[in-house]
Design a protein around this motif. Structure first.
Motif, PDB file in Angstrom:
ATOM      1  N   ASN A   1       0.607   2.925  -4.140  1.00 37.11           N
ATOM      2  CA  ASN A   1      -0.312   4.050  -4.251  1.00 37.11           C
ATOM      3  C   ASN A   1       0.419   5.265  -4.802  1.00 37.11           C
ATOM      4  O   ASN A   1       1.454   5.660  -4.257  1.00 37.11           O
ATOM      5  CB  ASN A   1      -0.920   4.389  -2.890  1.00 37.11           C
TER       6      ASN A   1
ATOM      7  N   SER B   1       0.833  -1.211   0.000  1.00 40.40           N
ATOM      8  CA  SER B   1       0.000   0.000   0.000  1.00 40.40           C
ATOM      9  C   SER B   1       0.863   1.254   0.000  1.00 40.40           C
ATOM     10  O   SER B   1       0.469   2.290  -0.552  1.00 40.40           O
ATOM     11  CB  SER B   1      -0.942   0.004   1.210  1.00 40.40           C
TER      12      SER B   1
ATOM     13  N   HIS C   1       0.458   6.454   1.130  1.00 36.43           N
ATOM     14  CA  HIS C   1      -0.709   6.043   1.916  1.00 36.43           C
ATOM     15  C   HIS C   1      -0.568   6.468   3.390  1.00 36.43           C
ATOM     16  O   HIS C   1      -0.565   5.635   4.298  1.00 36.43           O
ATOM     17  CB  HIS C   1      -0.859   4.526   1.789  1.00 36.43           C
TER      18      HIS C   1
END
Length: 714
Positions: free
Chosen positions: A538, A534, A542
């Protein structure tokens, strides 16, 4: 590769057979710091085989000790008759301590090859004979209670329980009060419900503590600074100048002992001095009362003394980190995952090699994604640290060496030391990482389900602790200002007793009692990978900056409450009076600064979400190339704001009395070590009733908060 497809690879690849295989390998023999090159080479080879070809060994020359000899005996004065001509012997040996753990037959890690003796890292050489005193857990406050009770400590040996603080700080306070030696044992008081007294059989026949188990460990003064004590603040490379380490390690000898060896010593104190039960609530609850221990304080009578001998070899020798790198499209945005490999014993199935086994599965999962054509957005670094157990050596030296690069590029550091020693999920993290942790725990099935389909988040209390010390995140968070997290399945009061830093932290214990089906290992591996991805994939990092502002507000309120409860601060009242208005104003200024930061973070997070949405929508026509360039610049601006936010709280001069620690928000507690302290400079000034310190640190912290606010101007 679609993000969802990547997540599926990371969730489906880790498996029980592999994690068990890695655990069995790492726990098959001794692997002390500086004596595990074979494991380092094996780990590098495995990672390369998984597809992380850029895996290398990074060595440092560090100051270490290894055990040579030890002895602990209870001596009783001999009553000589007029005709007694025994020369040079005026005592009898009442009890000779074994100072070793019982061999468990059929236990592979204990029956093959050399066993690591019981010892303390960085313990002082010495041979002392003296009366002794029971000092409870040996916290700063326990010693304070003894001083107030006029218990004689100077020239005595302390017998101390493990727990409620880092072992080295127990010795630090003992030597400051003139004591000449320290013995530390594991009392069943710390074992919760699972004790022999409650009818449970002891390991290996049952889940209770084996009476001969001994907790080895380091006794450096971890709250002064981690890393090689001869190279504070710079990497321990061959030929560098070396400093005198005496400021950071004890000058009195110490030994770890089992409660089996402690029993005769404690029983011999019965009837001597006050009882622990006469002190406050922190002295209650010793777990050996059923063994005829009354927990008298002592001192022992002059006729009853201990002989403590500790002999260590101090050397400077190499340790070996394994560093694996997957280069991403963005070379200046880096996510780091780390676990240490070294252990005190021929085992370490929980500490640290449950984490090592999980890390191998994480690396293998990412390697499989690479094989399927994935190219990460951000660069990934995997680290297998050596020397953690001594004083976080491998990670600290690496951070000190690569500090300029980390200051520019590091997004986050994700640590797993112990993946599994029980069933209770525990996380400590920088507030910036809270969102990523909550999101990932909502996606993974819990191994502790009471209702089918429950996730880790469903079966967890959702409390994220403040980050302290005691593992490899310390240099990243407290020295380099890299947002860090540490997670584990820890023991609860109902779980089988975990034999910390003992020979019984073995593959056999793990498979029979710790994690029978390896599900907690697998859960940590999956969770670790999902949090990492993540942060890696991203387009907008994040993070959620508002969580940091909210946390800061709570830390200030906590410190303010502590100040309000203090009657005097260098003679100046903290109450809102003529003399106290200045200090009240300091906290009001901090509250106002945090409010400004909060407003800035709310706006920044909103803008970041809008940028993320525009990136994901991805409908800018190709001929409007300037809009794509503009969006890329906006993404970079947001990410720089998130990436450098934690670094705004670094103070170049460091904390008072321990200037290696640079972070004004997080540090290990002065007298706890493991537990995190928030706003440490200000909190310590309040605790010390130091008005000048309160004024200084409130201004420093306010300046850092304002700098953070300015850094988020969008």
């Amino acid at each position: 590769m679609a993000y969802r497809e990547l997540q599926e690879i990371l969730l489906e690849t880790p498996n029980q057979a592999k994690v068990r295989e890695w655990s069995q390998y790492y726990t098959s023999g001794p692997h002390l710091a500086g004596k595990n090159l074979t494991q380092a080479l094996w780990t590098r080879e495995k990672w390369q085989g998984f597809g992380v070809q850029d895996s290398n060994i990074v060595a440092y020359d560090v100051y270490l000790n290894y055990p040579l000899d030890h002895r602990l005996a209870l001596l009783e004065s001999r009553q000589k008759s007029a005709g007694d001509q025994v020369a040079g012997k005026d005592y009898d040996i009442k009890y000779e301590c074994k100072l070793e753990e019982d061999v468990v037959h059929g236990h592979p890690a204990m029956n093959s090859g050399p066993r690591v003796p019981t010892f303390h890292a960085y313990s002082a050489n010495g041979d002392v004979t003296a009366q002794y005193v029971y000092v409870n857990f040996g916290t700063f406050w326990d010693f304070d209670d003894l001083v107030k009770a006029n218990v004689s400590l100077e020239g005595k040996i302390a017998i101390v329980k493990y727990g409620r603080g880092f072992r080295g700080l127990k010795i630090k306070r003992a030597q400051e009060l003139g004591m000449v030696g320290v013995l530390i044992y594991s009392d069943p008081q710390e074992d919760g419900d699972i004790t022999e007294q409650n009818g449970y059989k002891t390991y290996p026949d049952g889940p209770a503590r084996n009476p001969s188990s001994v907790q080895r460990g380091s006794v450096d003064f971890i709250t002064i600074g981690p890393g090689d004590p001869t190279t504070p603040g710079y990497p321990s490379k061959p030929g560098v100048p070396r400093q005198d380490p005496s400021y950071q390690i004890p000058f009195i000898p110490s030994l770890p002992i089992s409660y089996q060896d402690a029993l005769p010593l404690l029983q011999a104190l019965n009837g001597h001095g006050p009882q622990a039960s006469n002190f406050n609530e922190y002295w209650q609850g010793g777990g050996l009362g059923y063994k005829n221990v009354s927990y008298n304080i002592g001192p022992s009578p002059s006729s009853l003394k201990l002989n403590l001998m500790n002999k260590q070899e101090y050397v400077t020798r190499p340790i070996w980190n394994v560093i694996g790198i997957i280069n991403g499209s963005l070379a200046d945005e880096v996510v780091i995952l780390g676990n240490h490999r070294d252990a005190w014993i021929a085992g370490g199935a929980a500490d640290p090699n449950s984490g090592s086994a999980a890390l191998n599965e994480v690396v293998r999962s990412f390697g499989l994604a690479l094989e399927k054509g994935w190219k990460p957005l951000r660069t990934i670094v995997f680290a297998s640290w050596d020397g953690e157990e001594y004083n976080l050596l491998g990670s600290t030296e690496w951070v000190e060496e690569y500090l300029p690069w980390l200051s520019n590029a590091a997004v986050a550091y994700l640590n797993v030391d112990i993946a599994c020693m029980g069933s209770g999920f525990v996380v400590a993290a920088s507030p910036l990482l809270h969102k990523a942790i909550y999101d990932a725990t909502s996606m993974i099935q819990s191994p502790n389900q009471t209702v089918p389909g429950q996730t880790v988040r469903d079966t967890w209390d959702r409390y994220i602790k403040t980050i302290g010390s005691g593992s490899d995140f310390t240099a990243f968070q407290d020295f380099a200002g890299v947002p860090s997290a540490d997670m584990a399945y820890r023991r609860t009061a109902q779980d089988p007793v975990y034999h910390y830093h003992s020979n019984y932290d073995s593959f056999h214990w793990m498979e029979e009692f710790g994690d029978k089906h390896w599900q907690h290992h697998l859960t940590i591996a999956k969770l670790w990978a999902l949090i990492a991805v993540s942060l890696i994939e991203n387009p907008v990092i994040h993070f959620r900056a508002t969580d940091y502002a909210k946390a800061l507000s709570s830390y200030i309120q906590k410190t303010k409450a502590k100040a309000d409860n203090s009657k005097k601060l260098d003679g100046t009242s903290l109450e809102p009076s003529t003399t106290g208005q200045h200090h009240q104003a300091a906290f009001l200024s901090l509250e106002a600064a945090v409010e400004r930061l909060h407003n800035a973070t709310v706006h920044f997070d909103r803008q970041a979400a809008a940028v993320q949405h525009r990136v994901q929508r991805g409908n800018i026509p190709w001929w409007k190339w300037w809009q794509k360039v503009k969006l890329s610049i906006e993404v970079r601006k947001v990410n720089d704001g998130y990436k450098y936010l934690e670094r705004q709280f670094l103070h170049e001069d460091g904390l008072d009395g321990r200037n290696w620690f640079k972070h004004v928000v997080f540090a290990p507690g002065r007298w706890t070590g493991y537990a995190g302290a928030t706003l440490p400079g200000l909190t310590e000034a309040v605790e010390d009733r130091n008005a000048t310190g309160v004024e200084k640190w409130s201004k420093v912290i306010e300046g850092k908060i304002d700098a953070a606010t300015r850094s988020l101007k969008y």
